[in-house]
Design an enzyme around this catalytic site. Structure first.
Site, short mmCIF file in Angstrom:
data_model
loop_
_atom_site.label_atom_id
_atom_site.label_comp_id
_atom_site.label_asym_id
_atom_site.label_seq_id
_atom_site.Cartn_x
_atom_site.Cartn_y
_atom_site.Cartn_z
N GLU A 1 43.01 38.26 43.28
CA GLU A 1 43.72 39.53 43.49
C GLU A 1 45.16 39.40 43.01
OE1 GLU A 1 43.25 40.89 47.55
OE2 GLU A 1 41.18 40.23 47.63
C1 XIL Z 1 43.73 46.63 49.44
C2 XIL Z 1 43.44 47.80 48.52
O1 XIL Z 1 43.87 47.49 47.23
C3 XIL Z 1 44.16 49.04 49.05
O2 XIL Z 1 43.78 50.17 48.29
C4 XIL Z 1 43.82 49.27 50.51
O3 XIL Z 1 44.62 50.31 51.00
C5 XIL Z 1 44.07 48.02 51.35
O4 XIL Z 1 43.37 46.94 50.78
N1 XIL Z 1 43.50 41.59 50.42
C6 XIL Z 1 42.25 42.02 50.10
C7 XIL Z 1 42.07 43.36 49.48
O5 XIL Z 1 41.28 41.24 50.22
O6 XIL Z 1 40.85 43.93 49.85
C8 XIL Z 1 43.19 44.30 49.79
O7 XIL Z 1 43.01 45.50 49.01
C9 XIL Z 1 44.52 43.63 49.49
C10 XIL Z 1 44.71 42.39 50.33
#
Ligand code: XIL
Length: 763
Positions: free
Chosen positions: A483
């Site tokens: 991410e």
């Molecule tokens: C985030 C999304 O990108 C947003 O749209 C949502 O509001 C919150 O979640 N760690 C994770 C992801 O594993 O699923 C998260 O994604 C960010 C932090």
């Protein structure tokens, strides 16, 4: 590269050629503006967490050119189309106040029960696809005295929607009317469901007025992507897959072009989370996720599955009773297993891997050797116990083992894994679980891979990322960066210097990833461009809001060249000395302090420049002594977070090893104006003596710290920093230090200055 990837890349290549031909055909003659398919921490945008995602009744859409938006003033005694996002909010037109002299009405927003609640307006009838819109709202806080509020937009409806913050501010009731303004390019109108709304990312119950809402097309025209750029996936073809997070708005027009140009794998940002797939027990809702997954596969890309077991974006029925108590172990286990089995079997081998458990570990755990004690007390943990994670992997393993033709890797995924204590706890956990599994299943792994989310910021120390990466690789599992984004700048503003610093860190990271490519399967960015990011206000991605490449893109494509061209000026650690003398620790400034230099604190780490002061240091054969004289405008210790109270801090690295993480000799000592102490780690408290004296709103602090790890002598060098935290109304408004500008001294000793001990008479 394995044969599997070669095959996938061949398929991808053919698909890309076919799709490009279709794209050319599609784009021909599509050049009338309204017709052209062209196309959004710490402020976070909030999803409708676990809520019903039914659209609010809104205007009918026809696909005709947009209608003209008329500023909503509420003077006509209607809500102007606004309705509550949850439906439970109380929206009333009031004559209590108005933003302008001219009118007398505003919309009062009360009865919010969750952070995402607030007034929302459908706007799709006003949007020409591909164009940018400026959104303005005037807001006045009613309660509490101070709160964060934000203006956001929702693109698309239901599970595949994207939620983006356009403007965010913390405002006070005394501020009166405050303008929130931001812009968004609607490249895709996602099934004709677009809203703008005003919520709070941190306050579930704040109430406020809104007035004078406007929504205007900007004159920035339509955009197209830079098609000649080297595709990132090609640059890393022999190293690892390149991925991105997607929502429905990414699968059409220019956004799809950008996605396909640079990536070969995707993760759904929200659509495959537990609340999206099983909002109520036994009611599986796969439609939105299926549409995304199928489209990605049709476009020749691969899918990663995110996520099966998590403490967020998960419905509470899974692990809690209606009254909020933990379910029994058996019930929770049954719910967890059923979810895992049904979801994995539904998507079959359309995914290459699953995040089985996400974010199970505490941040910066104090004793990482005991991984069980380091686990987050999540609802799953509370219902099932400290083996919930192992149970989740066993359940997932059983499903995938039942399909020998599938090749799906089971991942553990977490954030802040550059923190060495957290990384160590994760390492110990995966090792323990996998070692015990291997006893019964020789040569087999239960957890196949570790996902390093990689939500970083420009102060992240890449040395720590590398240490964690190597630690995880040493477990014999594969690693993916899942991410990745790097916050830089704030308030939607990124200076050239910050953009280069961001690029520099991307380059340093990709250099590390490349060097470890043999063990890295995939590097996934969390969003394509700064406008649509979940952290839009801090500009974290490779492409800007117009989908144009930033320095970060160049950095990723050629890390070595970027590093060579952008070597930052080396910031030398500051130097100061401490004289040899022993003060009395009573908050009264003895004469002995006059014989040692002042340590000025002027490195402000936040935008606001608040409390100031000077420090001084002395030493003797056993101890270090530090004096602070702080000048503050108001004394406040109302926050429950010690660092958000008026306080001073000392950062100490006794052997001056300047490690990017804390070793045993390193510590952070905090004393508030009332002489209440807090320590990181807590074990360093032993032997510390402190005293404070308040005079008006100023205060003096004296501290004695035992030097247990060294034998202090003339010319001994200590890693050292001092800091003042300035609190007002329960939050920290200013931080000033002597040496460090990054604010990472609580975990990284390389940002400390150097204190040299001098002046002891030789015996
Ligand atoms: C985030 C999304 O990108 C947003 O749209 C949502 O509001 C919150 O979640 N760690 C994770 C992801 O594993 O699923 C998260 O994604 C960010 C932090």
């Amino acid at each position: 590269m394995s044969g599997k990837y070669k095959r996938m890349i061949m398929i991808l290549f053919i698909a890309v050629v076919l799709v490009s031909l279709c794209w050319l055909a599609f784009n021909k003659g599509a050049d009338t503006p309204a017709d052209t398919a062209i196309y959004n921490g710490d402020i976070l945008n909030t999803t409708k967490d676990g809520s019903n995602n039914e659209p609010n009744p809104g205007p009918e859409t026809s696909g005709a050119p947009s209608s003209q938006f008329k500023t909503i003033t509420f003077e006509d005694d209607t809500a102007g189309g606004f309705s509550g996002r949850a439906g439970t909010e109380t929206l009333t037109i009031t004559g209590d106040g108005n933003h302008t002299e001219a009118g007398s009405k505003a919309l009062k927003v009360e009865g919010r029960l969750d952070t995402w609640h607030g007034p929302s307006l459908r706007v799709e009838t006003y949007v020409d696809k591909g164009y940018e819109y400026k959104v303005t709202a005037w807001v006045k806080l009613i309660s509490p005295e101070s709160s964060q509020l934000q203006l956001s937009t929702q693109v698309g409806d239901g599970n595949s929607a994207n939620y983006v913050t356009l403007a965010s501010k913390t405002i006070s009731t005394s501020d009166g009317w405050v303008q929130f303004e931001g812009s968004y390019r609607y490249n895709n109108v996602s099934s004709e469901y677009l809203t703008i709304y005003i919520e709070s990312s941190s306050n579930a119950t704040a109430s406020y007025y809104i007035d004078d809402i406007s929504f205007e097309r900007t004159d920035s025209g339509s955009i197209s992507i830079q098609k000649a750029l080297t595709p990132i996936k090609d640059a890393y073809e022999s190293n690892f897959l390149i991925g991105n997070a997607i929502s429905a708005e990414d699968l059409e027009g220019v956004r799809l072009e950008l996605l396909k140009l640079h990536h070969n794998v995707a993760t759904t940002g929200n659509a495959m989370k537990p609340d999206a797939l099983q909002p109520t027990k036994g009611n599986f809702t796969f439609t939105a996720a299926d549409a995304l997954v199928d489209k990605i596969l049709d476009e020749g890309m691969m899918m990663h599955g995110h996520v099966l077991v998590w403490h967020q974006q998960s419905p509470s029925w899974m692990n809690k009773t209606a009254a909020g108590a933990p379910l029994s172990r058996d019930e929770a286990l049954a719910n967890m297993r059923d979810h895992i089995k049904t979801v994995i079997e539904h998507f079959e081998d359309k995914v290459i891997s699953w995040d089985v458990v996400n974010e199970a570990m505490n941040d910066n755990p104090t004793n990482p050797t005991d991984w069980k004690a380091s686990l987050r007390q999540s609802p799953w943990y509370e219902a099932i116990g400290d083996d919930y994670l192992e149970q989740a992997y066993l359940a997932a393993r059983e499903v995938v083992d039942g399909h020998p033709d599938w090749n799906i890797k089971l991942y553990y995924n977490d954030y802040n894994e550059d923190n060495q204590n957290k990384a160590q706890a994760i390492y110990n956990m995966v090792k323990d679980i996998n070692d015990r599994y291997a006893v019964k299943h020789p040569g087999k792994l239960l957890i196949d891979g570790i996902g390093m989310q990689g939500h970083y910021n420009i102060n992240t120390n890449p040395d720590n990322v590398k240490l964690s990466l190597e630690k995880f690789i040493s477990l014999g599992v594969e690693v993916s960066i899942t991410e990745l984004d790097i916050q830089a700048g704030n308030n939607f503003v990124l200076s050239e210097k910050q953009a280069n610093a961001q690029g520099y860190l991307y380059a340093q990271l990709f250099k590390i990833f490349k060097e470890h490519a043999a063990n890295i399967t995939r590097v996934t960015f969390w969003g394509m461009d700064d406008n649509t990011s979940w952290r839009a206000s801090s500009n974290p991605l490779l492409f800007d809001k117009d989908l144009q490449a930033k320095p970060a893109y160049d950095a990723v494509i050629n890390p070595e060249a970027f590093i060579a061209d952008h070597e930052p000026e080396s910031t030398e650690a500051k130097q100061v000395t401490a004289a040899f003398a022993h003060p009395t620790i009573d908050g009264i400034v003895d004469d002995v302090w006059s014989g040692t230099p002042e340590i000025p604190m002027n490195q402000y780490q936040m935008a606001w420049k608040g409390a100031t002061g000077v420090a001084k240091a002395l030493w003797d054969n056993e101890n270090l002594y530090v004096l602070f004289q702080v000048s503050d405008a108001q004394l406040d210790k109302t926050s429950t977070n010690a660092w958000e109270q008026d306080s001073v801090e000392i950062f100490l690295d006794q052997n001056n090893a300047k490690t990017s993480f804390y070793q045993d000799d390193d510590g952070q000592y905090r004393i508030n104006f009332d002489n209440e102490t807090s320590f990181n780690p807590t074990s360093i408290a032993n032997g510390v003596i402190s005293a404070t004296k308040v005079s008006g709103t100023n205060y003096t602090v004296e501290v004695m710290i035992p030097l247990k790890y060294i034998t202090p002598m003339n010319n001994t060098k200590l890693g050292f920093d001092v800091q003042i935290n300035d609190a007002k109304a329960g939050t920290r408004q200013s931080v000033v230090a002597w040496n460090d500008l990054t604010g990472t001294g609580y975990l990284d000793t390389s940002v400390f200055g150097v204190l040299t001990l001098i002046g002891k008479a030789t015996d």
